[in-house]
Design an enzyme around this catalytic site. Structure first.
Site, short mmCIF file in Angstrom:
data_model
loop_
_atom_site.label_atom_id
_atom_site.label_comp_id
_atom_site.label_asym_id
_atom_site.label_seq_id
_atom_site.Cartn_x
_atom_site.Cartn_y
_atom_site.Cartn_z
N PRO A 108 30.97 -20.69 -76.85
CA PRO A 108 31.35 -21.11 -75.60
C PRO A 108 32.77 -20.53 -75.38
O PRO A 108 33.77 -20.74 -75.73
CB PRO A 108 31.57 -22.52 -75.48
CG PRO A 108 31.85 -22.92 -77.09
CD PRO A 108 31.06 -21.93 -77.93
N ASP A 134 37.04 -19.06 -78.31
CA ASP A 134 35.88 -19.81 -78.75
C ASP A 134 36.24 -21.27 -78.76
O ASP A 134 36.74 -21.60 -79.46
CB ASP A 134 35.12 -19.37 -80.10
CG ASP A 134 33.94 -20.08 -80.47
OD1 ASP A 134 33.82 -21.08 -79.84
OD2 ASP A 134 33.27 -19.72 -81.37
N HIS A 135 35.69 -21.76 -77.69
CA HIS A 135 36.09 -23.42 -77.41
C HIS A 135 35.84 -24.19 -78.54
O HIS A 135 36.13 -25.30 -78.48
CB HIS A 135 35.70 -23.68 -75.99
CG HIS A 135 36.87 -24.49 -75.17
ND1 HIS A 135 37.41 -25.51 -75.88
CD2 HIS A 135 37.25 -24.42 -74.17
CE1 HIS A 135 38.45 -25.90 -74.94
NE2 HIS A 135 38.14 -25.47 -73.61
N ARG A 136 34.99 -23.95 -79.55
CA ARG A 136 34.53 -24.63 -80.62
C ARG A 136 35.79 -24.59 -81.51
O ARG A 136 35.68 -25.61 -82.29
CB ARG A 136 33.25 -24.27 -81.22
CG ARG A 136 31.97 -24.20 -80.28
CD ARG A 136 30.93 -23.30 -81.27
NE ARG A 136 31.09 -22.03 -81.43
CZ ARG A 136 30.31 -21.39 -82.27
NH1 ARG A 136 29.16 -21.79 -82.47
NH2 ARG A 136 30.61 -20.05 -82.36
N VAL A 164 38.80 -23.34 -80.80
CA VAL A 164 40.18 -23.46 -80.38
C VAL A 164 40.14 -24.36 -78.95
O VAL A 164 39.39 -24.18 -78.11
CB VAL A 164 40.70 -21.99 -79.83
CG1 VAL A 164 42.08 -21.99 -79.44
CG2 VAL A 164 40.87 -20.94 -81.11
#
Length: 449
Positions: A243, A419-421, A423
């Protein structure tokens, strides 16, 4: 004694490679580790060293042929095992079965050629063979040109022999603009010379198979392969797996550009190419120490977040073969002088298409310099396996608020995708702010290290 050399796995689990050229011919005597061929994988052009010392008895494949890993490409006549490399190329179980041999449980591979094949094996794509007219002396006889490529799959580049390609390169001729009059549209030496003399540019024989033209020549189709294919697959996988989130920061980098001018004029950096990319890379490396989550990887199989205690800094490079992202190993341990040297070497090797496969894997975070194209900002896609990528825009002189007044300043926009998983928005923002603070006031490094 006759010994075969099978195409090894050149790294990253690649299943096939294209023979670009042979550096030897039948009857030549070669020494151990002498370069005998140049092959092209989906990632790089690689020189193959000889695993034996002996005499070349047979070249099984001609230049232009795509060969499966594990298939024989050359046979040697050797007198004994004294001239044999201690490590031999991996042989796939499928290839061994086809030759009527027992599949090896495990064989070591040539040094630098990547992973070996386990006894369980893996699927191997069937190759497509292209007409490969060439020999060591020049152009091949017409009888040797056999068209085995499916008619609906055009080749990626104009077909010609290595000597003709060298002639065109030395003369500055783009072979895309030359029509071949040889068999199956082969571009000959005479075609290049006629082009240089301003002669006919359209083929009198069959059209070259490098492209498929629709009626009215409104479309041109090029087969997807090599770097373009690998890049497309990687970017699609990344875009739909991680994501993405992207943040932007516009910074007054006038102090950084002033520092750059001083560095370029210093005796210590004499003869070293130092660019804005060098300073941005160094700022990123300093900021990572305070924001380690940006230097990590999502391991879904083990349900773990892997945080790297080293930095392999990837640099997106536009090459004649397409976009590649070679990385500088342990970049975080380099001084500014060493980093500048590493960047210059990486760029030179990448543009020459000589980046070894090992330098194209193992990256932990990347930079893409879109500013060299006059672009201010973008939303870069992550390299698979990395948590972040920083895009640096063009340095522009523009009106800017400075000490309560409007002044002309040098300004740059930074774009950070992450990567929002791995960060969170806060972590990404703090990292980007740190990079910007260093470029806006390089002395801030003293407060961060």
């Amino acid at each position: 004694m006759i010994k075969e050399f099978r195409l090894p796995d050149l790294g990253e689990g690649l299943t096939e490679s294209e023979i670009l050229s042979w550096k030897v011919g039948v009857g030549d005597t070669v020494t151990l580790n002498q370069v005998i061929a140049e092959v092209e994988t989906a990632k790089a052009v690689v020189e193959l060293p000889s695993p034996f010392a002996g005499v070349i008895k047979e070249l099984h494949e001609q230049p232009g042929t795509v060969v499966e890993v594990g298939k024989p490409i050359v046979s040697f006549e050797v007198t004994d095992d004294a001239g044999t490399a201690p490590l031999v190329p991996a042989v796939t179980p499928a290839a061994a079965a086809e030759e009527g041999e027992e599949a090896p449980k495990r064989q070591p591979n040539l040094v630098g050629y990547g992973a070996v094949v386990e006894s369980s094996g893996r699927p191997v794509r069937r190759p497509r063979n292209f007409p490969a007219p060439a020999d060591a002396a020049g152009e091949a006889p017409v009888a040797e040109l056999v068209e085995t490529r499916p008619a609906d799959i055009p080749a990626e580049r104009p077909r010609s022999t290595p000597p003709v390609r060298k002639l065109a390169k030395d003369a500055g001729v783009d072979l895309e603009r030359v029509a071949g009059t040889g068999p199956h549209g082969l571009i000959t030496r005479e075609d290049v010379q006629a082009f240089l003399a301003g002669g006919p540019r359209e083929a009198a024989a069959e059209p070259a198979p490098a492209r498929e033209t629709r009626p009215g020549e409104r479309e041109t189709r090029t087969r997807i392969k090599g770097v373009r294919k690998l890049t497309a697959e990687a970017m699609v996988h990344s875009a739909f797996t991680a994501p993405h989130a992207t943040e932007f920061l516009t910074v007054d980098v006038t102090p950084a550009m002033e520092l750059l001018a001083k560095i370029r004029g210093s005796r210590e950096f004499s003869g070293v190419k130092v660019t804005p990319l060098t300073l941005v890379a160094k700022a990123l490396l300093v900021a990572l120490r305070r924001n380690p989550s940006l230097n990590s990887r999502w391991d879904g199989g083990n349900q773990e977040i892997v945080t790297f205690n080293y930095v392999n800094l990837g640099i997106a490079a536009a090459t004649p073969r397409g976009l590649t992202v070679p990385n500088i190993k342990d970049a975080g341990a380099l001084s500014l002088h060493q980093l500048a040297e590493a960047l210059a070497e990486l760029t030179e090797v990448a543009r020459a298409g000589k980046t070894p496969p090992a330098d194209l894997s193992g990256g932990t975070i990347s930079i893409t310099n879109i500013g060299v194209f006059g672009i201010d900002a973008g939303t870069p896609i992550l390299n698979p396996g990395e948590a972040a990528i920083l895009a640096m825009g063009a340095v522009r002189t523009m009106p800017w608020e400075y000490r309560g007044e409007v002044a002309l300043r040098q300004v740059m926009t930074l774009s950070l995708s992450f990567d929002h998983r791995l960060v969170d928005g806060e972590q990404g923002s703090r990292f980007l702010a740190d990079v910007g603070a260093i470029l806006a006031e390089p002395g801030m490094v003293l407060a961060m290290v």
